[in-house]
Design a protein around this motif. Structure first.
Motif, short mmCIF file in Angstrom:
data_model
loop_
_atom_site.label_atom_id
_atom_site.label_comp_id
_atom_site.label_asym_id
_atom_site.label_seq_id
_atom_site.Cartn_x
_atom_site.Cartn_y
_atom_site.Cartn_z
N LYS A 199 42.14 71.22 32.97
CA LYS A 199 42.61 71.25 31.55
C LYS A 199 42.18 69.46 31.06
N TYR A 200 43.16 68.98 32.17
CA TYR A 200 43.04 67.40 32.26
C TYR A 200 41.59 66.25 33.58
N SER A 201 40.73 66.60 34.10
CA SER A 201 40.00 66.85 34.52
C SER A 201 38.91 66.27 34.38
N PRO A 202 38.34 65.57 34.63
CA PRO A 202 37.39 64.68 34.15
C PRO A 202 35.58 66.17 33.86
N LYS A 203 34.86 65.67 33.33
CA LYS A 203 34.65 67.29 33.37
C LYS A 203 32.80 67.10 34.49
N ASP A 204 33.26 65.58 34.51
CA ASP A 204 31.58 65.18 35.59
C ASP A 204 32.20 65.04 36.75
N ASP A 205 33.21 65.34 37.31
CA ASP A 205 33.56 65.17 38.45
C ASP A 205 34.01 65.98 39.61
N GLN A 206 32.21 65.97 40.21
CA GLN A 206 32.58 66.78 41.00
C GLN A 206 33.25 67.38 42.37
N GLU A 207 33.90 66.37 42.80
CA GLU A 207 35.01 66.06 43.62
C GLU A 207 35.87 67.09 43.43
N PHE A 208 36.49 66.80 42.37
CA PHE A 208 37.01 67.81 42.09
C PHE A 208 37.45 68.89 41.78
N PHE A 209 36.15 69.44 40.79
CA PHE A 209 35.74 70.49 40.61
C PHE A 209 35.85 71.90 41.95
N LYS B 62 32.57 78.60 51.62
CA LYS B 62 31.53 78.31 52.08
C LYS B 62 30.95 77.36 51.77
N GLU B 63 31.56 77.12 50.04
CA GLU B 63 31.09 76.28 49.66
C GLU B 63 32.41 74.68 49.67
N TYR B 64 32.52 74.72 49.96
CA TYR B 64 32.99 73.83 49.67
C TYR B 64 32.83 73.00 51.44
N TYR B 65 32.99 73.79 51.99
CA TYR B 65 32.78 73.69 53.35
C TYR B 65 30.74 72.63 53.09
N GLU B 66 29.99 73.14 52.49
CA GLU B 66 28.73 72.52 52.47
C GLU B 66 29.03 71.66 52.00
N TYR B 67 30.11 71.52 50.88
CA TYR B 67 29.77 70.43 50.01
C TYR B 67 30.52 69.25 51.12
N GLN B 68 30.84 69.37 51.86
CA GLN B 68 32.11 68.14 52.27
C GLN B 68 30.91 67.86 53.79
N LYS B 69 30.38 68.57 53.79
CA LYS B 69 29.08 68.50 55.39
C LYS B 69 28.60 67.98 54.57
#
Length: 431
Positions: free
Chosen positions: A140-150, A175-182
């Motif tokens: 609810k409080y997260s920035p809408k465009d914050d990919q890291e938070f997503f 898997k998605e989180y791993y690919e994002y950090q990689k």
């Protein structure tokens, strides 16, 4: 008075929870060190030496207060709450202090991170519904465009799904989180610690899905990256996971080697929750290697730690069955009864802390049978005790009779002696 005390805690978080170490002061040797130096020191200690990590979290918090730096102030509270939780201590007062400070503010990623840490604490306590509620508030409080938070929220939901044994549903999230950090490695947004953490998370969920080959491939990558970047926060857990995987692959000597390697660091780090699981797997390896005495010793250690920290894991449940069967074969009813009680207690604790689990664990010794067996053992013990009591009474009675007979015989002998003496005296008198 209790209500007033609660209000004071809520309104004055600095008063009671300004530091996790009472009277904490930044040492002179660190006063002129850069913020980056302190953060690197915290990172290097995190999940390796949590006492040291808590020390650096306090330095961050103190610097935040001294310089009126909100980044450091909020991050100090966050890190202390996290470290307290890793050490099996109560991190909630620090999370609550953080929430009280940032509630309804839009500063950077707060209050989103405040509710995330609260959710993490609940998750690690097995309160999954409460954890999900906190993540929902964080969204609810997260920035809408914050990919890291997503992606971070996706990771946390994946962890919740792992806890509820929905492994196939959790796998794509990891898997998605791993690919994002990689993909961030080599860019200005890279986070090497999070990247290595994502490798461990993916390796762990592959192991949960019984894809041990893929899990071991990722473990090898994780160990390599730990050494490459000199970030070892996940190193010990990768080693432990390698030991567990090899247990399931029936490579028992290799499994034991990795598990014993992980033991020393877990003990140093006071990570008792994982140490309990590690001792369970060492016990299982010993059991399947037909080293019964050693197996029982490790399984009992696992239970002792779980009881001490009140943290029971369903995976180690059959360790109690092995202990119970061991004492049953030895005819040791007292210890058999003791660990039936321990198993009943563990089951109730698991049911209480993991009541939101979507699946039930398999139970060889279900509660009804355990209670029935317990009552039978108590009856047997009572019967044995009754036999012992009657036997002792019998011995007492026999001893009493024996003493009585001896006493009576002595009286008779004295009477005979007196009678003989009287006769002799009469004979002498007649002469």
């Amino acid at each position: 008075m209790k209500r007033i005390h609660f209000i004071l805690i809520f309104l004055c978080p600095f008063l009671l929870f300004s530091q996790s170490k009472k009277g904490f002061k930044i040492p002179d040797s660190l006063k002129n060190k850069s913020t980056q130096y302190i953060y690197n020191a915290y990172r290097d200690a995190y999940q390796i030496d949590n006492e040291q990590a808590e020390f650096y979290a306090n330095v961050i918090l103190s610097k935040g207060k001294k310089d009126n730096n909100k980044d450091l102030l909020y991050d100090g509270y966050y890190k202390i709450a996290r470290i307290k939780n890793l050490k099996g201590e109560n991190g909630h007062p620090y999370a609550d202090s953080l929430i009280a400070l940032v509630k309804n503010k839009t500063y950077k990623n707060y209050p989103s991170n405040a509710y995330i840490i609260k959710g993490i604490l609940y998750n690690n306590e097995g309160k999954y519904k409460d954890a999900l509620d906190q993540y929902s508030i964080a969204l609810k409080y997260s920035p809408k465009d914050d990919q890291e938070f997503f992606y971070r929220i996706k990771l946390l939901i994946g962890i919740l799904k792992t806890a509820t044994e929905e492994y196939k549903e959790a796998l794509p999230l990891f898997k998605e989180y791993y690919e994002y950090q990689k993909a961030k490695i080599g860019t200005r947004h890279e986070d090497k610690g999070a990247y290595i953490g994502s490798i461990f998370s993916l390796a762990n969920i592959y192991a949960k899905c019984e894809q041990y080959g893929k899990s071991n491939e990722l473990i090898a990558l994780g160990i390599k990256e730990c050494k490459k970047y000199k970030i070892y926060s996940q190193y010990n857990y990768l080693i432990m996971l390698k030991g567990i995987n090899n247990y399931y692959l029936k490579n028992l000597p290799l499994s034991l080697r990795y598990l014993q390697s992980a033991e020393r660091l877990l003990r140093k780090n006071k990570d008792y929750s994982n140490l309990s699981i590690l001792y369970y797997f060492i016990g299982k390896v010993k059991h399947e290697s037909h080293l019964e005495e050693e197996a029982i010793r490790y399984l009992i250690q696992s239970d002792s730690i779980s009881y001490a920290i009140q943290d029971y894991n369903p995976v180690s449940r059959d360790g109690y069955e092995i202990i119970i069967d061991y004492y049953k074969k030895k005819g040791d009813i007292k210890n058999q009864l003791k660990y039936i009680n321990q198993l009943i207690y563990a089951d109730s604790a698991i049911a209480k802390t993991q009541k939101n689990l979507s699946k039930e664990i398999f139970k060889k010794y279900d509660t009804a049978l355990l209670i029935k067996e317990k009552e039978g053992l108590i009856k047997t013990l009572n019967n044995r005790n009754s036999i012992y009591i009657w036997f002792i009474l019998f011995l007492i009675i026999c001893s009493g009779l024996f003493i009585y007979i001896i006493f009576e015989n002595r009286k008779k002998i004295k009477r005979y002696e007196k009678h003989a003496k009287d006769l002799l005296e009469k004979i002498d008198h007649r002469k």
